[in-house]
Design a protein around this motif. Sequence first.
Motif, PDB file in Angstrom:
ATOM      1  N   PRO A   1       0.944  -1.161  -0.347  1.00  0.00           N
ATOM      2  CA  PRO A   1      -0.123   0.403  -0.364  1.00  0.00           C
ATOM      3  C   PRO A   1       0.550   1.062   0.208  1.00  0.00           C
ATOM      4  N   LEU A   2       1.650   1.080   0.736  1.00  0.00           N
ATOM      5  CA  LEU A   2       2.579   2.475   0.582  1.00  0.00           C
ATOM      6  C   LEU A   2       3.229   3.325  -0.871  1.00  0.00           C
ATOM      7  N   THR A   3       3.324   1.659  -1.282  1.00  0.00           N
ATOM      8  CA  THR A   3       3.388   2.052  -2.831  1.00  0.00           C
ATOM      9  C   THR A   3       2.729   2.864  -4.547  1.00  0.00           C
ATOM     10  N   GLU A   4       1.594   3.008  -3.312  1.00  0.00           N
ATOM     11  CA  GLU A   4       0.933   3.828  -4.791  1.00  0.00           C
ATOM     12  C   GLU A   4       0.003   4.101  -3.657  1.00  0.00           C
ATOM     13  N   ARG A   5       0.103   6.023  -4.413  1.00  0.00           N
ATOM     14  CA  ARG A   5      -0.586   6.750  -3.893  1.00  0.00           C
ATOM     15  C   ARG A   5      -1.588   7.490  -2.957  1.00  0.00           C
ATOM     16  N   ALA A   6      -2.940   6.607  -3.418  1.00  0.00           N
ATOM     17  CA  ALA A   6      -3.734   6.977  -2.637  1.00  0.00           C
ATOM     18  C   ALA A   6      -3.898   6.001  -1.254  1.00  0.00           C
ATOM     19  N   SER A   7      -3.264   4.577  -1.575  1.00  0.00           N
ATOM     20  CA  SER A   7      -3.365   4.113   0.276  1.00  0.00           C
ATOM     21  C   SER A   7      -1.813   5.142   0.685  1.00  0.00           C
ATOM     22  N   ALA A   8      -0.583   5.023   0.093  1.00  0.00           N
ATOM     23  CA  ALA A   8       0.344   5.754   0.588  1.00  0.00           C
ATOM     24  C   ALA A   8      -0.248   7.075   1.580  1.00  0.00           C
ATOM     25  N   LEU A   9      -1.382   7.461   0.366  1.00  0.00           N
ATOM     26  CA  LEU A   9      -1.634   9.021   1.622  1.00  0.00           C
ATOM     27  C   LEU A   9      -2.949   9.440   2.445  1.00  0.00           C
ATOM     28  N   GLY A  10      -3.427   7.969   2.573  1.00  0.00           N
ATOM     29  CA  GLY A  10      -4.540   7.535   3.620  1.00  0.00           C
ATOM     30  C   GLY A  10      -3.593   7.424   4.421  1.00  0.00           C
ATOM     31  N   ILE A  11      -2.115   6.578   4.372  1.00  0.00           N
ATOM     32  CA  ILE A  11      -1.487   5.938   5.529  1.00  0.00           C
ATOM     33  C   ILE A  11      -0.622   6.525   6.425  1.00  0.00           C
ATOM     34  N   ILE A  12      -0.484   7.390   5.753  1.00  0.00           N
ATOM     35  CA  ILE A  12       0.444   9.259   6.422  1.00  0.00           C
ATOM     36  C   ILE A  12      -0.705  10.273   6.803  1.00  0.00           C
ATOM     37  N   MET A  13      -1.687  10.454   6.488  1.00  0.00           N
ATOM     38  CA  MET A  13      -3.409  10.979   6.872  1.00  0.00           C
ATOM     39  C   MET A  13      -3.265  10.451   8.734  1.00  0.00           C
ATOM     40  N   LEU A  14      -3.478   8.822   8.055  1.00  0.00           N
ATOM     41  CA  LEU A  14      -3.469   8.125   9.447  1.00  0.00           C
ATOM     42  C   LEU A  14      -2.436   7.873  10.521  1.00  0.00           C
ATOM     43  N   ALA A  15      -1.490   8.259   9.626  1.00  0.00           N
ATOM     44  CA  ALA A  15      -0.438   8.354  11.055  1.00  0.00           C
ATOM     45  C   ALA A  15      -0.283   9.407  11.799  1.00  0.00           C
ATOM     46  N   GLU A  16      -0.458  10.746  11.056  1.00  0.00           N
ATOM     47  CA  GLU A  16      -0.576  11.337  11.306  1.00  0.00           C
ATOM     48  C   GLU A  16      -1.603  12.029  13.045  1.00  0.00           C
TER      49      GLU A  16
ATOM     50  N   LEU B   1      -1.650  25.433  11.947  1.00  0.00           N
ATOM     51  CA  LEU B   1      -0.023  25.408  11.290  1.00  0.00           C
ATOM     52  C   LEU B   1       0.987  24.301  11.931  1.00  0.00           C
ATOM     53  N   ASP B   2       0.895  22.860  12.303  1.00  0.00           N
ATOM     54  CA  ASP B   2       1.670  22.098  12.787  1.00  0.00           C
ATOM     55  C   ASP B   2       1.353  20.877  11.182  1.00  0.00           C
ATOM     56  N   ALA B   3       0.121  20.444  10.820  1.00  0.00           N
ATOM     57  CA  ALA B   3      -0.290  19.477   9.888  1.00  0.00           C
ATOM     58  C   ALA B   3       0.774  20.504   8.928  1.00  0.00           C
ATOM     59  N   PHE B   4       0.607  21.833   8.622  1.00  0.00           N
ATOM     60  CA  PHE B   4       0.952  22.663   7.196  1.00  0.00           C
ATOM     61  C   PHE B   4       2.288  21.923   6.834  1.00  0.00           C
ATOM     62  N   ARG B   5       3.052  21.916   7.825  1.00  0.00           N
ATOM     63  CA  ARG B   5       4.737  21.243   7.586  1.00  0.00           C
ATOM     64  C   ARG B   5       4.876  20.613   8.103  1.00  0.00           C
ATOM     65  N   VAL B   6       3.904  19.140   7.283  1.00  0.00           N
ATOM     66  CA  VAL B   6       4.100  17.606   7.933  1.00  0.00           C
ATOM     67  C   VAL B   6       5.501  17.776   7.289  1.00  0.00           C
ATOM     68  N   PHE B   7       6.477  17.057   7.957  1.00  0.00           N
ATOM     69  CA  PHE B   7       8.119  15.744   7.154  1.00  0.00           C
ATOM     70  C   PHE B   7       7.886  14.584   7.521  1.00  0.00           C
ATOM     71  N   ASP B   8       8.117  14.518   9.091  1.00  0.00           N
ATOM     72  CA  ASP B   8       8.572  13.464   9.260  1.00  0.00           C
ATOM     73  C   ASP B   8       8.278  11.672   8.992  1.00  0.00           C
ATOM     74  N   ASN B   9       6.763  11.718   9.100  1.00  0.00           N
ATOM     75  CA  ASN B   9       5.694  11.106   8.343  1.00  0.00           C
ATOM     76  C   ASN B   9       5.726  10.695   7.169  1.00  0.00           C
TER      77      ASN B   9
END
Lengths: 297, 403
Positions: free
Chosen positions: A149-164, A223-231
């Motif tokens: 799932p981390l190699t496809e755009r939609a699912s990867a974005l979903g996982i990033i948001m979930l982690a955030e 403001l914090d979310a806009f600077r998302v980087f680590d995840n």
Amino acid sequence: MKAPLSEGKKAERRLGWLLCAPAALVMVAVTAYPIFYSVWLSLQRFDLKFPDQREFIGLENYVTVLTNEFWWTAFGVTMLITVVTVAVELVLGMGLAIIMHRTIIGRGLVRTSALIPYGIVTVVAAFSWRYAWTPDTGYLANLFSDGAPLTERASALGIIMLAEIWKTTPFMALLLMAGLALVPDDLLKAASMDGASAWQRFTKVMLPVMKPAILVALLFRTLDAFRVFDNIYVLTAGANQTSSVSMLAYNNLMKGLNLGIGSTMSVLIFLTVAVIAFIFVKLFGTAAPGSSDEGRR
Amino acid sequence: MLLPLAACGGGDGGVPTINLYYPPEQNLQTVIDNCNEQAQGRYRIEYRVLPRGADDQRVQMVRRLAAGDRGMDVLGLDVTWTQEFASANWILPWTGDARAEVERGTLAGPLESARYEDELFGAPKNTNVQLLWYRTDLVEQPPETWDDMIAQAQRLKEQGQPYQVLTMGAQYEGLVAFYNTLVASAGGQILNEDGTEAVFDEGAVRALEVLQRFATAGVTSASFTNALEDDVRLAFQSGNGAFQLNWPFVYPALQEGAPELADKVGWARYPGVDAGQPSRVTIGGVNLAVSRFSDHPDEAFEAALCIRDAENQKFSAINDGVPPTIESIYADPEMTEAYPMKDEILAELRDGATRPLTPAYQNVSTVLSVTLSPPSAIRPQETADELRRSVQDALESKGVLPG
């Protein structure tokens, strides 16, 4: 017309300024200087690979970045992550705050355990998410599909948001809990006496009283979310168009060694953050804690 | 009281410590121990292991060099970074006797990758090149061209046999190396001779055609566009592939991981683009460079020379599988057992293709990997035009690096 200040008030003000001065100087040294330096860098063609070709080029870097599709893709991704995560966090955080506020038994334990995700270093948490979502090493990847799932755009974005969301909902809850504490019990009891249902008490009494706290929480998180980087750095490293603007700036600065373009992006991120803060403060009337009218003398 | 001082090294009167920053290599410490013994107290090399990922290695070195860090002496640079580090004034040129020694007997391709503006900035420690690995039970005659290989794979597919052509197609350096090989094999050019202008000539367009045709011919694996080196190796080991295009590291891994399959695997020169025209394959490897900020440059050059001398290169080739850069080593009888495919490797190395030699290689490579991915979406002429523009921007550090 403002009334002229009394002598006492004037002296108090002077003292105030004097007491602030050391802090203000430190702020200038550690924040203002780097900001102005990046603005200065953003006006130059300056690539560490070609140290001899450094020159002043005005706003050319801004034209380059603002007409570039990679930048706008990253900008869209960042906005999407910001809007979705902050919205979800607000709802979940409110629920969590109410639970933490109302808990009578084991209050300390409940509050502490709810805060654990926020206490874990983001990069560490992100690594555990990455392994969890990678086939063969993780327990989550094969739960939903056979692919990665981390190699496809939609699912990867979903996982990033979930982690955030997993990571920062407790922070949101913490701020909202402070707001909940502002709601006087008498008010709720009175509303209850008047026949207001639980939902009505929540929407008509609690939310209006909590509004300053909610807006502050939203402002901080936005403001914090806009600077998302680590995840993103750990989970996908920006592959498959999952870069945020911070990732893009990092890549151009650290990988590309292009101080001009990278600084331009940093300045643009700074400006966007400033605009977001302006909107919150001026349009929604968000106040910094302690600066509301009641707190003023 | 003396011990802690001695451990610091570099202090007055002490033995100078030469910090070698190098990617992880299992038996490199033995080489270093040999060199420390040979140095007889003139210097002492300390192996500082860099991260495993190439990007992480580069970022660590770049960040420290940009800050003028004096704690780095000898740097193990990927062949694609030498020009960048030289242009940024971070590494010292090799001169005089040391330069002569590096150039003596070293293969031309690896040596070329270490040059920048007529000076030599790196000493090639090891090189590398991909081969065609194929199943001898399925393939009678290893294909000499891509067209031939695609046709053979399609035939195998019709017969219901394992047919896949496995190679690296993910959006990363591996895809760029793949494309670079095709361009060189088609006699094309990505950049001009000086590395200052994006060319993308007729040959580069034909390479795009081959890449696109391969990606859409139904002979790749489903995960082609996600595949890195190790994914390709594993897919081949599991028996799905008839062909594998990969680095020589797959050979010992195959014998360990799938010994029954290993007996049925042969190797040949990487296929070319035109019949009768042998392929020219992208070379990899590591160059040793000396940091400009080193406190002990003379000792650092000496240490680097020792690490890459013929005896130590042979040791590394046999024990760590990294192909040597000194041509005569290939004739050594000890190599035959560790490197049964050494003749093919040497043949490819003799006319190997370097990747574009420019200080902006990192940018060029990023732009290439993004534009070439996924290969099935390539439209040769248009893609070439697009690349000519975006690569030119990357060369002039004008464009935005995709993230």
